[in-house]
Design an enzyme around this catalytic site. Structure first.
Site, short mmCIF file in Angstrom:
data_model
loop_
_atom_site.label_atom_id
_atom_site.label_comp_id
_atom_site.label_asym_id
_atom_site.label_seq_id
_atom_site.Cartn_x
_atom_site.Cartn_y
_atom_site.Cartn_z
N CYS A 95 42.00 39.26 31.59
CA CYS A 95 41.10 40.32 31.14
C CYS A 95 39.62 39.96 31.21
O CYS A 95 39.01 40.08 32.26
CB CYS A 95 41.51 40.74 29.74
SG CYS A 95 41.05 42.43 29.39
N HIS A 207 47.68 40.97 28.76
CA HIS A 207 47.84 40.10 27.60
C HIS A 207 49.33 40.10 27.27
O HIS A 207 50.15 40.39 28.10
CB HIS A 207 47.06 40.65 26.39
CG HIS A 207 45.60 40.77 26.61
ND1 HIS A 207 44.77 39.68 26.67
CD2 HIS A 207 44.81 41.86 26.78
CE1 HIS A 207 43.53 40.10 26.85
NE2 HIS A 207 43.51 41.41 26.93
#
Ligand code: GLN
Length: 259
Positions: A95, A207
């Site tokens: 990310c 994630h």
């Protein structure tokens, strides 16, 4: 044999639980009898520290923290990161980390943050009031070499399950995507791509954290790191992943994706 995990800015880049990736690599290597050192790579580290690691883990961060990291990761440290990735040191970057490895990240508010330019991609947050990309994410790994190597390890097509939470939208240049989105939004919610794969660096919006849910990726990182370090063929002993596999199947079923 020893494996050194370099963990990028643990205090600034641990907002989204990606520490689980560090723990997964650590444990899965230890269970096979390898010695493991976790080395934080942060404001107190030198370029030599970066050069010493065998695998790199970078987690997600909020925009403000990303800015602090980028101000620190300059000069000799930036060169060391570039050299490591170019030379095939494996890594998993989630990310905020891939945003930093790209050319730049434009936050929802404030100035453009210049990235390291290692990955040919740019990331733009369309503005504070725009919707974040949040939810479960399933991708099929399409990066050809990685897909082949993962398939050789598991005997099945590599699907990754995770959870995304980002405002930034990433557009890839010439870098290969990590995969295609099966469920969720991925890089930008438009072109069906997710993440990027370059040399041995896995960049993803996933994630979860990623590795406990997809333990074969942790094994690929360990195997790749040890092969590079010791310049010899490494075959990892197998571990009992029944629970992780059951968890994956439960998610695929809940999301109604057939993998
Ligand atoms: N700050 C970045 C974004 O919102 C990264 C978020 C994250 O790392 N989860 O796009």
């Amino acid at each position: 044999m020893e494996i050194i995990i370099g963990w990028l800015y643990p205090k600034l880049m641990s907002t989204y639980g990606d520490r689980g990736n560090v723990i997964t690599i650590e444990r899965r290597a230890q269970w096979r009898g390898y010695n493991v050192t976790v080395l934080p790579l942060d404001q107190n580290s030198t370029a030599e520290d970066i050069k010493s690691v065998d695998v790199i883990v970078g987690g997600g961060a909020q925009d403000r923290q990303q800015e602090i990291v980028m101000r620190d990761l300059q000069g000799a440290k930036a060169d060391a990161m570039r050299e490591k990735i170019e030379n095939g040191t494996p890594g998993v970057f989630t990310c905020g980390s891939p945003q930093l490895l790209g050319h730049y990240y434009e936050p929802g508010l404030g100035q453009r943050i210049e990235g390291l330019g290692i990955l040919d991609l740019v990331s733009i947050h369309p503005g504070e009031n725009s919707k974040r990309c949040i939810g479960n994410l399933v991708i099929e790994v399409t990066a050809s070499r990685l897909a082949q190597e993962l398939e050789a390890m598991t005997g099945t097509k590599p699907y990754l399950v995770g959870f995304e939470n980002h405002g930034g939208r990433t557009k890839l240049g010439k870098v290969e995507a990590l995969g295609r989105v099966v469920y969720g939004l991925g890089n930008n919610g438009e072109d069906g791509t997710e993440g990027a794969f370059y040399q041995n660096a896995i960049a993803t919006y996933s994630h979860g954290p990623l590795l406990p849910k997809n333990p074969f990726v942790a094994d690929w990182l360990i195997q790749t790191a040890l092969r590079l370090k010791y310049q010899q063929e490494i075959q990892l002993t197998s571990l009992d992943d029944t629970l992780a596999m059951q968890g994956r199947l439960a998610m695929f079923k809940r999301l109604k994706v057939s993998c």
